[in-house]
Write an enzyme that holds these catalytic residues in place. Structure first.
Site, PDB file in Angstrom:
ATOM      1  N   ASP A  99      -4.533   1.463  11.248  1.00  0.00           N
ATOM      2  CA  ASP A  99      -5.713   0.786  11.542  1.00  0.00           C
ATOM      3  C   ASP A  99      -5.885   0.482  13.147  1.00  0.00           C
ATOM      4  O   ASP A  99      -5.937   1.067  13.783  1.00  0.00           O
ATOM      5  CB  ASP A  99      -5.996  -0.258  10.624  1.00  0.00           C
ATOM      6  CG  ASP A  99      -7.503  -0.544  10.549  1.00  0.00           C
ATOM      7  OD1 ASP A  99      -8.080  -0.423  11.505  1.00  0.00           O
ATOM      8  OD2 ASP A  99      -8.044  -0.901   9.318  1.00  0.00           O
ATOM      9  N   ASP A 132      -6.032  -1.378  -0.975  1.00  0.00           N
ATOM     10  CA  ASP A 132      -6.864  -2.119  -1.857  1.00  0.00           C
ATOM     11  C   ASP A 132      -8.247  -2.830  -1.332  1.00  0.00           C
ATOM     12  O   ASP A 132      -8.145  -2.775  -0.123  1.00  0.00           O
ATOM     13  CB  ASP A 132      -6.110  -3.213  -2.437  1.00  0.00           C
ATOM     14  CG  ASP A 132      -5.599  -4.346  -1.339  1.00  0.00           C
ATOM     15  OD1 ASP A 132      -5.294  -3.728  -0.097  1.00  0.00           O
ATOM     16  OD2 ASP A 132      -5.763  -5.441  -1.461  1.00  0.00           O
ATOM     17  N   GLY A 189       0.738  -1.300   0.067  1.00  0.00           N
ATOM     18  CA  GLY A 189       0.042   0.106   0.018  1.00  0.00           C
ATOM     19  C   GLY A 189       0.685   1.256   0.191  1.00  0.00           C
ATOM     20  O   GLY A 189       0.558   2.199  -0.598  1.00  0.00           O
ATOM     21  N   GLU A 222       3.975   4.725   6.102  1.00  0.00           N
ATOM     22  CA  GLU A 222       2.764   3.777   5.892  1.00  0.00           C
ATOM     23  C   GLU A 222       1.714   4.462   5.083  1.00  0.00           C
ATOM     24  O   GLU A 222       1.431   5.717   5.331  1.00  0.00           O
ATOM     25  CB  GLU A 222       2.327   3.547   7.391  1.00  0.00           C
ATOM     26  CG  GLU A 222       2.589   2.065   7.764  1.00  0.00           C
ATOM     27  CD  GLU A 222       2.000   0.851   7.184  1.00  0.00           C
ATOM     28  OE1 GLU A 222       1.366   1.208   6.210  1.00  0.00           O
ATOM     29  OE2 GLU A 222       2.003  -0.099   7.469  1.00  0.00           O
ATOM     30  N   ARG A 271      -5.950   0.165  -6.219  1.00  0.00           N
ATOM     31  CA  ARG A 271      -4.721   0.846  -5.592  1.00  0.00           C
ATOM     32  C   ARG A 271      -4.562   2.032  -6.566  1.00  0.00           C
ATOM     33  O   ARG A 271      -3.879   3.074  -5.833  1.00  0.00           O
ATOM     34  CB  ARG A 271      -3.512  -0.175  -5.475  1.00  0.00           C
ATOM     35  CG  ARG A 271      -3.613  -1.269  -4.559  1.00  0.00           C
ATOM     36  CD  ARG A 271      -2.343  -1.920  -4.443  1.00  0.00           C
ATOM     37  NE  ARG A 271      -2.420  -3.283  -3.776  1.00  0.00           N
ATOM     38  CZ  ARG A 271      -2.467  -3.276  -2.812  1.00  0.00           C
ATOM     39  NH1 ARG A 271      -2.247  -2.745  -1.789  1.00  0.00           N
ATOM     40  NH2 ARG A 271      -2.299  -4.594  -2.023  1.00  0.00           N
ATOM     41  N   VAL A 328     -11.541   1.894   3.707  1.00  0.00           N
ATOM     42  CA  VAL A 328     -11.312   2.672   2.342  1.00  0.00           C
ATOM     43  C   VAL A 328     -10.343   1.919   1.386  1.00  0.00           C
ATOM     44  O   VAL A 328      -9.407   1.090   1.846  1.00  0.00           O
ATOM     45  CB  VAL A 328     -10.831   3.894   2.971  1.00  0.00           C
ATOM     46  CG1 VAL A 328     -11.865   4.810   3.636  1.00  0.00           C
ATOM     47  CG2 VAL A 328      -9.493   3.823   3.741  1.00  0.00           C
TER      48      VAL A 328
HETATM   49  C1  PRP Z   1      -2.204  -2.375   5.552  1.00  0.00           C
HETATM   50  C2  PRP Z   1      -1.647  -1.046   5.790  1.00  0.00           C
HETATM   51  C3  PRP Z   1      -0.766  -1.407   7.067  1.00  0.00           C
HETATM   52  C4  PRP Z   1      -1.685  -2.286   7.695  1.00  0.00           C
HETATM   53  C5  PRP Z   1      -2.450  -1.462   8.932  1.00  0.00           C
HETATM   54  O1  PRP Z   1      -1.538  -3.211   4.662  1.00  0.00           O
HETATM   55  O2  PRP Z   1      -0.722  -0.895   4.692  1.00  0.00           O
HETATM   56  O3  PRP Z   1       0.335  -2.050   6.722  1.00  0.00           O
HETATM   57  O4  PRP Z   1      -2.694  -3.161   6.843  1.00  0.00           O
HETATM   58  O5  PRP Z   1      -3.364  -2.436   9.509  1.00  0.00           O
HETATM   59  P1  PRP Z   1      -3.187  -2.210  11.250  1.00  0.00           P
HETATM   60  O6  PRP Z   1      -2.826  -0.803  11.817  1.00  0.00           O
HETATM   61  O7  PRP Z   1      -4.417  -2.724  11.626  1.00  0.00           O
HETATM   62  O8  PRP Z   1      -1.881  -3.372  11.631  1.00  0.00           O
HETATM   63  P2  PRP Z   1      -2.244  -4.754   4.372  1.00  0.00           P
HETATM   64  O9  PRP Z   1      -1.939  -5.617   5.289  1.00  0.00           O
HETATM   65  O10 PRP Z   1      -3.616  -4.348   3.831  1.00  0.00           O
HETATM   66  O11 PRP Z   1      -1.231  -4.994   3.078  1.00  0.00           O
HETATM   67  P3  PRP Z   1      -0.978  -4.260   1.665  1.00  0.00           P
HETATM   68  O12 PRP Z   1      -0.277  -2.721   1.852  1.00  0.00           O
HETATM   69  O13 PRP Z   1      -0.297  -5.078   0.960  1.00  0.00           O
HETATM   70  O14 PRP Z   1      -2.496  -4.095   0.888  1.00  0.00           O
END
Ligand code: PRP
Length: 197
Positions: free
Chosen positions: A119, A175, A60, A115, A181, A169
């Site tokens: 979340d 994604d 991301g 980042e 993306r 979102v």
């Molecule tokens: C998302 C984002 C963070 C994480 C946040 O990545 O990029 O790394 O989730 O979540 P958290 O605060 O609850 O730990 P994701 O795992 O969706 O991977 P991606 O970026 O490859 O889509």
């Protein structure tokens, strides 16, 4: 500031095939760029004369990092980590796996972790502990989005773009099942969009 409802004209014409799935735009492309310019200027001041390494968390963050880096008017280097937390679902599992580690040795470097979204904060919490153990000269975080009041662990985030409500979102690197993306804005999806993935 987050726009409640962007006009339909912002929506149309970018990725037509995504449009039936998009509910509303939370943050427009213009708002994102303005915020990144502001953060980039702050980072440029804060890191002047230091050895800055931007660490992006794939996948991301690659979009945020690409734009943010060009607003930082300093020499800097890039590195990336890939971790897995969500899988294909829309909720955080709390399980973090390192899929790709950094190429750089962090000792003596000023590391800025980039980042796209914080979340639960579990991914970031894990990464900060992991990176701190590698003895960087400093370690800070820049995050485009932070969901309000959702972090399960206390986190110190030096550079935050936008605080958003607890909604799923997509766009600007984020994604759903690997789609969306490449949207230049942050949007929510219609409930029907989750059915067909
Ligand atoms: C998302 C984002 C963070 C994480 C946040 O990545 O990029 O790394 O989730 O979540 P958290 O605060 O609850 O730990 P994701 O795992 O969706 O991977 P991606 O970026 O490859 O889509």
């Amino acid at each position: 500031m987050v726009t409640d409802q962007a006009s339909l004209s912002t929506l149309t014409g970018h990725v037509e095939a995504y449009e039936p799935d998009i509910d509303r735009i939370l943050i427009t492309s213009e708002e994102i760029q303005a915020k990144l310019a502001e953060l980039g200027a702050r980072i440029g001041n804060d890191y002047a004369g230091r050895k800055l390494l931007l660490v992006g968390v794939l996948k991301g963050a690659f979009v945020v990092m690409a734009d943010l880096a060009r607003y930082i008017r300093l020499p800097l280097e890039f590195d990336f980590m890939a971790v897995s937390s969500y899988g294909a679902a829309t909720q955080t599992s709390g399980v973090v796996r390192i899929l790709k580690d950094l190429d750089h040795d962090l000792e003596g470097l000023d590391v800025l972790l980039v980042e796209d979204i914080i979340d639960s904060g579990l991914t970031l919490n894990y990464l900060l502990k992991n990176l701190r153990a590698r003895k960087p000269a400093s370690l800070e975080v820049a995050a485009l989005l932070r969901k309000v009041d959702l972090q399960r662990v206390p986190l110190d985030i030096r550079y935050t773009g936008f605080e958003i409500p607890n909604e799923f979102v997509v766009g600007y690197g984020l994604d759903y099942a690997e789609r969306f993306r490449n949207l230049p804005y942050i949007a929510t999806l219609r409930p029907e969009a989750y059915g067909g993935a």
